[in-house]
Each structure stands twice: as C-alpha cells, then as structure tokens.
Design a protein around this motif. Structure first.
Motif, PDB file in Angstrom:
ATOM      1  N   THR A 164      52.692  91.979 -38.719  1.00  0.00           N
ATOM      2  CA  THR A 164      51.824  91.422 -39.755  1.00  0.00           C
ATOM      3  C   THR A 164      51.831  92.233 -41.046  1.00  0.00           C
ATOM      4  N   ARG A 165      52.482  93.367 -41.048  1.00  0.00           N
ATOM      5  CA  ARG A 165      52.751  94.081 -42.299  1.00  0.00           C
ATOM      6  C   ARG A 165      54.186  93.829 -42.745  1.00  0.00           C
TER       7      ARG A 165
ATOM      8  N   VAL B  19      48.605  88.990 -55.291  1.00  0.00           N
ATOM      9  CA  VAL B  19      49.464  89.011 -56.479  1.00  0.00           C
ATOM     10  C   VAL B  19      49.235  87.781 -57.360  1.00  0.00           C
ATOM     11  N   GLY B  20      48.140  87.062 -57.111  1.00  0.00           N
ATOM     12  CA  GLY B  20      47.732  85.990 -58.013  1.00  0.00           C
ATOM     13  C   GLY B  20      48.272  84.616 -57.714  1.00  0.00           C
ATOM     14  N   MET B  21      48.750  84.389 -56.478  1.00  0.00           N
ATOM     15  CA  MET B  21      49.276  83.071 -56.141  1.00  0.00           C
ATOM     16  C   MET B  21      48.171  82.151 -55.621  1.00  0.00           C
ATOM     17  N   ASN B  22      48.361  80.866 -55.823  1.00  0.00           N
ATOM     18  CA  ASN B  22      47.519  79.856 -55.198  1.00  0.00           C
ATOM     19  C   ASN B  22      48.142  79.513 -53.846  1.00  0.00           C
ATOM     20  N   VAL B  23      47.375  79.612 -52.774  1.00  0.00           N
ATOM     21  CA  VAL B  23      47.919  79.461 -51.426  1.00  0.00           C
ATOM     22  C   VAL B  23      47.376  78.200 -50.766  1.00  0.00           C
ATOM     23  N   VAL B  24      48.286  77.402 -50.182  1.00  0.00           N
ATOM     24  CA  VAL B  24      47.880  76.245 -49.393  1.00  0.00           C
ATOM     25  C   VAL B  24      48.603  76.279 -48.053  1.00  0.00           C
ATOM     26  N   PHE B  25      47.878  75.932 -47.007  1.00  0.00           N
ATOM     27  CA  PHE B  25      48.486  75.816 -45.681  1.00  0.00           C
ATOM     28  C   PHE B  25      48.861  74.357 -45.435  1.00  0.00           C
TER      29      PHE B  25
ATOM     30  N   ALA C  92      48.740  86.502 -42.786  1.00  0.00           N
ATOM     31  CA  ALA C  92      49.008  87.779 -43.448  1.00  0.00           C
ATOM     32  C   ALA C  92      49.798  87.582 -44.743  1.00  0.00           C
ATOM     33  N   VAL C  93      50.722  86.637 -44.743  1.00  0.00           N
ATOM     34  CA  VAL C  93      51.446  86.306 -45.978  1.00  0.00           C
ATOM     35  C   VAL C  93      50.463  85.802 -47.036  1.00  0.00           C
ATOM     36  N   ALA C  94      49.511  84.981 -46.608  1.00  0.00           N
ATOM     37  CA  ALA C  94      48.525  84.428 -47.538  1.00  0.00           C
ATOM     38  C   ALA C  94      47.718  85.534 -48.217  1.00  0.00           C
ATOM     39  N   VAL C  95      47.345  86.554 -47.460  1.00  0.00           N
ATOM     40  CA  VAL C  95      46.562  87.665 -48.020  1.00  0.00           C
ATOM     41  C   VAL C  95      47.341  88.362 -49.129  1.00  0.00           C
ATOM     42  N   LEU C  96      48.608  88.680 -48.875  1.00  0.00           N
ATOM     43  CA  LEU C  96      49.422  89.354 -49.889  1.00  0.00           C
ATOM     44  C   LEU C  96      49.668  88.446 -51.089  1.00  0.00           C
ATOM     45  N   ALA C  97      49.926  87.173 -50.823  1.00  0.00           N
ATOM     46  CA  ALA C  97      50.205  86.234 -51.910  1.00  0.00           C
ATOM     47  C   ALA C  97      49.004  86.091 -52.840  1.00  0.00           C
TER      48      ALA C  97
ATOM     49  N   VAL D  91      55.570  84.934 -60.457  1.00  0.00           N
ATOM     50  CA  VAL D  91      54.969  84.709 -59.146  1.00  0.00           C
ATOM     51  C   VAL D  91      53.479  84.407 -59.313  1.00  0.00           C
ATOM     52  N   ALA D  92      52.796  85.209 -60.115  1.00  0.00           N
ATOM     53  CA  ALA D  92      51.367  84.998 -60.356  1.00  0.00           C
ATOM     54  C   ALA D  92      51.136  83.618 -60.966  1.00  0.00           C
ATOM     55  N   GLY D  93      50.163  82.921 -60.443  1.00  0.00           N
ATOM     56  CA  GLY D  93      49.843  81.588 -60.943  1.00  0.00           C
ATOM     57  C   GLY D  93      50.628  80.470 -60.294  1.00  0.00           C
ATOM     58  N   SER D  94      51.638  80.797 -59.491  1.00  0.00           N
ATOM     59  CA  SER D  94      52.422  79.763 -58.811  1.00  0.00           C
ATOM     60  C   SER D  94      51.773  79.411 -57.476  1.00  0.00           C
ATOM     61  N   THR D  95      52.212  78.313 -56.887  1.00  0.00           N
ATOM     62  CA  THR D  95      51.624  77.824 -55.635  1.00  0.00           C
ATOM     63  C   THR D  95      52.543  78.117 -54.461  1.00  0.00           C
ATOM     64  N   LEU D  96      51.974  78.765 -53.445  1.00  0.00           N
ATOM     65  CA  LEU D  96      52.704  79.078 -52.226  1.00  0.00           C
ATOM     66  C   LEU D  96      52.267  78.130 -51.124  1.00  0.00           C
ATOM     67  N   GLY D  97      53.217  77.380 -50.574  1.00  0.00           N
ATOM     68  CA  GLY D  97      52.954  76.527 -49.424  1.00  0.00           C
ATOM     69  C   GLY D  97      53.404  77.243 -48.159  1.00  0.00           C
ATOM     70  N   ILE D  98      52.487  77.403 -47.207  1.00  0.00           N
ATOM     71  CA  ILE D  98      52.790  78.119 -45.969  1.00  0.00           C
ATOM     72  C   ILE D  98      52.796  77.130 -44.808  1.00  0.00           C
ATOM     73  N   ILE D  99      53.918  77.060 -44.111  1.00  0.00           N
ATOM     74  CA  ILE D  99      54.023  76.231 -42.920  1.00  0.00           C
ATOM     75  C   ILE D  99      53.870  77.140 -41.706  1.00  0.00           C
ATOM     76  N   GLY D 100      52.732  77.043 -41.044  1.00  0.00           N
ATOM     77  CA  GLY D 100      52.405  77.928 -39.934  1.00  0.00           C
ATOM     78  C   GLY D 100      51.221  78.804 -40.295  1.00  0.00           C
ATOM     79  N   SER D 101      50.102  78.611 -39.607  1.00  0.00           N
ATOM     80  CA  SER D 101      48.874  79.326 -39.963  1.00  0.00           C
ATOM     81  C   SER D 101      48.473  80.367 -38.928  1.00  0.00           C
ATOM     82  N   GLY D 102      49.465  80.873 -38.190  1.00  0.00           N
ATOM     83  CA  GLY D 102      49.203  81.948 -37.231  1.00  0.00           C
ATOM     84  C   GLY D 102      49.020  83.283 -37.936  1.00  0.00           C
ATOM     85  N   SER D 103      49.146  84.364 -37.185  1.00  0.00           N
ATOM     86  CA  SER D 103      48.876  85.690 -37.742  1.00  0.00           C
ATOM     87  C   SER D 103      49.811  86.035 -38.891  1.00  0.00           C
ATOM     88  N   LEU D 104      51.083  85.636 -38.796  1.00  0.00           N
ATOM     89  CA  LEU D 104      52.026  85.943 -39.873  1.00  0.00           C
ATOM     90  C   LEU D 104      51.747  85.107 -41.111  1.00  0.00           C
ATOM     91  N   GLY D 105      51.517  83.817 -40.915  1.00  0.00           N
ATOM     92  CA  GLY D 105      51.190  82.962 -42.050  1.00  0.00           C
ATOM     93  C   GLY D 105      49.938  83.428 -42.760  1.00  0.00           C
TER      94      GLY D 105
END
Length: 329
Positions: free
Chosen positions: A109-110, A179-185, A171-176, A155-169
């Motif tokens: 997860t890191r 750095v200023g990203m908009n995150v959607v699962f 953890a990626v959301a937290v980092l994203a 990267v900041a201000g862009s939208t990150l789409g994450i497929i998979g909402s488990g521990s890795l998904g």
C-alpha cells in the motif's frame, strides 16, 4: 475459536518453489516450529510434481498449481501464496480437497501507489519522449535553450478514475488527492445505477484524465479495457495498469497509442510474464508515450519485507490452527 492443528505431521515438509522471486537482501523469517525446509530458486512446470509430491506446505509466488499437479501431492495441507493474487492456484480443487490457501494482503500500500504516481507524472510530462529526443539530437537541431516536441500537462486539477476500491485503490486515491487530483471510483462494468460513492463505468472511461487499474483478474475483468473503451477515452488521457496484465487488451492498447486515441500508457504487468519479443508492448516499447516496468510496482524494500513477514506468519498461524488470510479453508 482456534482450529486444532492435528492435521499436520510432527515435522511437516515446507517447500518454497520460487524463492528467487524474493531479492537476496530481504530476510525471510524462520519458522519457529520444527519442520523440514526445501527451497528452489525457480521451478519449471515439468518439475512441480516432483518437488511438491511429499510436501505438507507449499509456498509459491507465481508457479502454477493446477488440479492435475495438486492431485499428485497427497500430503499437501496448505498452499501459502507469496502474493495477493491467487489465479495461479486451482482454488476449486483446493476447496474440494481441504487444502488451505492463504495470500498476502496490504503489504504494497506504499509501494504500488508510489509507482502508479511515478508513472502518471512521467507520462503526463512526457519524460520518456523528451529523454528519447535528447538522445536523438533533437535539442541540437532546435538550437534553443529548450524545446517542446511533446505536450506537457498538469497532474494537479486532473481527474483520476480508479477501477478497484480495495486497499491499493484506496491508497492510490490518498496520494492522488494529496497532489491535487480529483478522484472517482469506478462502478463495475455494466452495473447501473452506480452505487453511492462510485461513478458509472462508461462515464469514467469518457471523462477521466488518468485511468488506473487495481481490480482482480477474472472472467468478468479479462480485456476490461479494450478497443471500445479506448475509442471512448479522451485523446489526452493516460492509462496505467499495475494490476494484472489481462485487464488490458495489449494489441488494442498499442493501436490506441499509435492512433493517438489516448496520450500515453504505463504498464507494470503483462499477459505473459516474463514478456518476450512477441508481446505487442515489448515489440513497441520504443513508442515515446509507452512506459514499461517488469512487474516491480510492489517491490520497494519495505513492501517485500512486509510481504515475507506476513507470508511466514500465515504459515505459523496455520500450524497453530488459527485462521489468517485464508482464501480457501
């Protein structure tokens, strides 16, 4: 309630089939109970039966344990997978024959999220393309203090789409977000309406600036991202796959990059590993908008050590009759 460990012999045989998947500098904890230990750097398919025939416990990272192979290991009571994914083990056979299967979760997860963000930054800023241009002498041809042969996007201000909402998904959301990203699962493909906290699959495909994959590989997710999805994605979008190779149709991905249907892709996983020259990604790795790494997103030193600690503790708990990280059993 602990299980009584009467099913194990007094001195079980433990066989690690592919210990070379763990770097030499990583400490694999010793088991505290009396046992016979056998380890092999790698195990080819033709040697699997011979090496597990007398085993009570088998450790595997990527060696395939099919029903045919497992049927020839009459003493086998446990398979300890040195990874999260268990698609290399016939789980149905194990259920039918009372073989416990454990995996290792949460160790990356890191490491994995940092790798994903590293790929994201490299692709959004076209670092590979600029590196190749300098090597080709483009800077000298331009005769300027800098040059812009590839687009550079934030990267900041862009939208990150994450497929998979488990521990890795997650953890990626937290980092994203940091750095200023908009995150959607992303909701599962074909599921409507989307659950609370998720966005419909097709909508994410059409709107995400970066799409990253962290879901399991199974019949439903094989070729999850293929030609129809690439045709819907933004031409400025970036795809990152640090999940499983089969989630993405590799031939369609190469075509999407060449046709500029998407702006870039980073792949840490492949349909066949190791990937050889016949793999379309390897055959086209000179593309400036394609970034490849050899399934190492999980591999920071701290993550591998955590994996080994959990792996061996799974075996300790099994020997004690305690259920821990069981996928089967």
């Amino acid at each position: 309630m602990p299980l009584t460990p009467t099913h194990l012999p007094s001195k079980p045989t433990v066989v690690f089939l592919d210990v070379a998947t763990i770097p030499e500098h990583i400490n694999i904890p010793n088991l505290t109970f009396e046992h016979q230990w056998q380890q092999f750097d790698l195990t080819s398919p033709e040697l699997v039966v011979e090496r597990i025939h007398s085993a009570d416990i088998v450790i595997t990272n990527k060696v395939k344990l099919t029903a045919e192979v497992l049927s020839q290991a009459p003493n086998l009571k446990m398979i300890a997978v040195a990874a999260t994914g268990t698609n290399n083990v016939d789980l149905e056979y194990c259920r039918d024959h009372n073989i416990v299967v454990t995996n290792v979760q949460g160790y990356g997860t890191r490491s994995v999220p940092e790798h994903v963000l590293a790929m994201m930054f490299a692709l959004k800023r076209n670092l590979v393309g600029y590196h190749q241009d300098i090597a080709a002498g483009e800077w000298q041809k331009q005769k300027q203090f800098c040059f812009f042969t590839h687009p550079i996007t934030d990267v900041a201000g862009s939208t990150l789409g994450i497929i998979g909402s488990g521990s890795l998904g997650q953890a990626v959301a937290v980092l994203a977000k940091a750095v200023g990203m908009n995150v959607v699962f992303t909701e599962r493909k074909g599921v409507t309406p989307a659950r609370l906290g998720y966005m419909a699959f097709d909508k994410v495909i059409k709107t995400a600036d970066v799409l990253t994959l962290h879901c399991p590989l199974n019949e439903e997710t094989t070729n999850l991202i293929a030609k129809p999805e690439f045709e819907k994605m933004k031409s400025s979008a970036v795809l990152i796959n640090a999940g499983r190779g089969g989630l993405v149709n590799e031939f369609d991905l190469v075509e999407a990059l060449k046709n500029k249907q998407i702006a870039g892709a980073g792949c840490d996983v492949f349909t066949q590993e190791p990937a050889d020259e016949s793999n379309p990604l390897i055959a086209n790795m000179d593309l400036p908008n394609l970034l490849l790494t050899p399934h190492v997103a999980w591999g920071s030193q701290s993550s591998i050590q955590a994996l080994c600690n959990i792996l061996m503790d799974n075996i300790e708990k099994f020997q004690q009759g305690v259920s821990q990280n069981r996928v089967v059993g």
